[in-house]
Design an enzyme around this catalytic site. Sequence first.
Site, PDB file in Angstrom:
ATOM      1  N   ASP A   1       0.847  -1.191   0.000  1.00 33.32           N
ATOM      2  CA  ASP A   1       0.000   0.000   0.000  1.00 33.32           C
ATOM      3  C   ASP A   1       0.883   1.242   0.000  1.00 33.32           C
ATOM      4  OD1 ASP A   1       0.893   0.451   2.578  1.00 33.32           O
ATOM      5  OD2 ASP A   1      -1.076   0.337   3.505  1.00 33.32           O
TER       6      ASP A   1
ATOM      7  N   ASP B   1      -5.863   2.047  -1.646  1.00 35.91           N
ATOM      8  CA  ASP B   1      -4.461   2.075  -2.065  1.00 35.91           C
ATOM      9  C   ASP B   1      -3.778   0.753  -1.802  1.00 35.91           C
ATOM     10  OD1 ASP B   1      -4.661   2.334   0.702  1.00 35.91           O
ATOM     11  OD2 ASP B   1      -2.730   3.370   0.845  1.00 35.91           O
TER      12      ASP B   1
END
Length: 638
Positions: free
Chosen positions: A509, A552
């Site tokens: 991420d 994300d």
Amino acid sequence: MRSSAETTHRTSLGRGVGLLMVALLAMAVIVALLAWRARTTLDDLRRADRINTMLSAMVLLTEDLLNAETGQRGYLLTQRASYLQPYRDALRGLDRRVEEVLASDDDPAHAARLARIHELVQLKMTEMNQTIRLHDSGRHEEALELVLGDQGLHHMDELRDLLGELTSSLRAERAAISERLAREAGHTELLLLAGLAMLALFTVMATSQVLLRSRDLLRTEKRLRGIADNVPALISHFDGKGQLRFANAEVGRVLHTDPASLLGKTLEEMRGVEGVQQLRPYIERVLNGESVAFDAEQVIEGETLHFHQSFVPEFSGGRVEGFYACSMDITERKRAEAAVAASERRMKAITDNLPVFITYIDAERKLRYTNETMRSWFGLDPQASLGLHIDEVFGVESTSQRSAQLALALGGERVEFEVTSTMLGKQRHLRSIYVPDVGPDGRVAGIFTLSIDITVMKQAEAQLARLASSDALTGLPNRREFDQALAGALARQRRQARDGRLLAVLFLDIDHFKAINDTHGHGVGDTVLRDFATVLRRVVRGSDHVARIAGDEFVAVLEGLNRPEEAEQVAAKIVDAVRAAQPAGVPITASIGIASVADGEVPAASLIELADRALYQAKHQGRDGWAAVRWPGQDQRR
């Protein structure tokens, strides 16, 4: 003197006896001639009576056949039950009436023609009964095709021609009998006058016979008139000048007048100059001694009627003295045919404008029907393609592509399948249906084919599949696609484990991504995500699987690794590449959790959870780095 007187007496007596003998001989000759003529006349009258009986039976037979055919077609075309009962009534006892017609004529000259009529009636009855069975079993289209087929129409046309020829022959024979009777009546009168001069009794007897025969002739004429007036056809007789000499009641009914008022009128007076001009070629042929049959139309009180007409010459002394005309009103049949033709035109217009390709292929694989779609799909003229083998029309490559389905359909099986073909340089994806055309005998006469262009639908399905399996923002596979990819990778790892290979899952991420969105806005955040996905695709191998599973969060599956360190090297490259990317001018870093497995027996969910724990460790260690965990133990690194 006595001797002279005696001689004179004997001479007179001899003369008287001689005269008496001559008279007796003349009387015997006259009696013999009259007896012979009476016998001939009786035979002629009996023959005329049989002819009248046959004509009546043949007219009824023709009427029943026409009623049966009209009712049959009318019912099949309109589905009105009122048409069916006359059709069934017409069929009832038809075979018996044909046998009666055959039994009533012993003329050898008619034997072959009568036998063929019997054969054709049997064929029509078989066809009609078969039509009922097909229709009663719900096979309406097959019944309609049987009725409108060329073979049935040919049989009916031949049957009408034979009945017309036989009727004309019988009428000509009847006319010859009437002429002969009239001629014999004149001769008989002369013989009667001669007999009256010789013997009064003979004259009385002969006159009585003549009167008796005259009454028979009058009764026969009355009977013939009754038959003619009850025949559902227009029967008339014209002399050589074209003047009407006889007309039955049907003529008056159709023309809305008394038939007697028409006698003596010419064809021009009855039908007009224009109408006679249409008939002129046929009138010239019949006056030349030729029997003719044709269809014609006539406007009567503003209504156009259609007739099937037959002209038969009347011979007298080897010359044509006039002609007989028989006209059958076929207006309803013509209207039914026009309705059928209009229906066929409508059906063709519909099929030609449907966005489907429709054909009929016979058992020999020859094209017998196709709609206009052939022109737009293949660039071929539909009419020019009819009768050709499908290999000639579509090419061997195309037909070979469908050979298995064609064989199944021609074997009696309904087939539905999809196939991709190239037509005029354009690739089409088709859904095709082949329906066998099975005849009453169970044999497949051909197949109906229907093909639908589903190219657009297939393209839409592919697009939907892509949308369903990919992330709209980054273009990477989504969570659903990743789960399928991981399951396949684990299945392969179970095989590769024997060679010492490993599999690794990377959980990634973007560090502090929420702050990027809050500071720079979601537009910049989307750019960061897209560029981050680009970095991932560039760093990993083409055989590795990369996906965005949420926000994300990204994952990658690395297969066929020789050592766990290879996954760590890839993670290090990703961290460095992300740090150097700076999408939209925003510096970003990434954290990566690595979970590697050697045996491939680990559940997918457990492996993802292990990679998630490793990601947590990487963030706990300060982000902008990676942490690795091996299944089932841990080996953390940065």
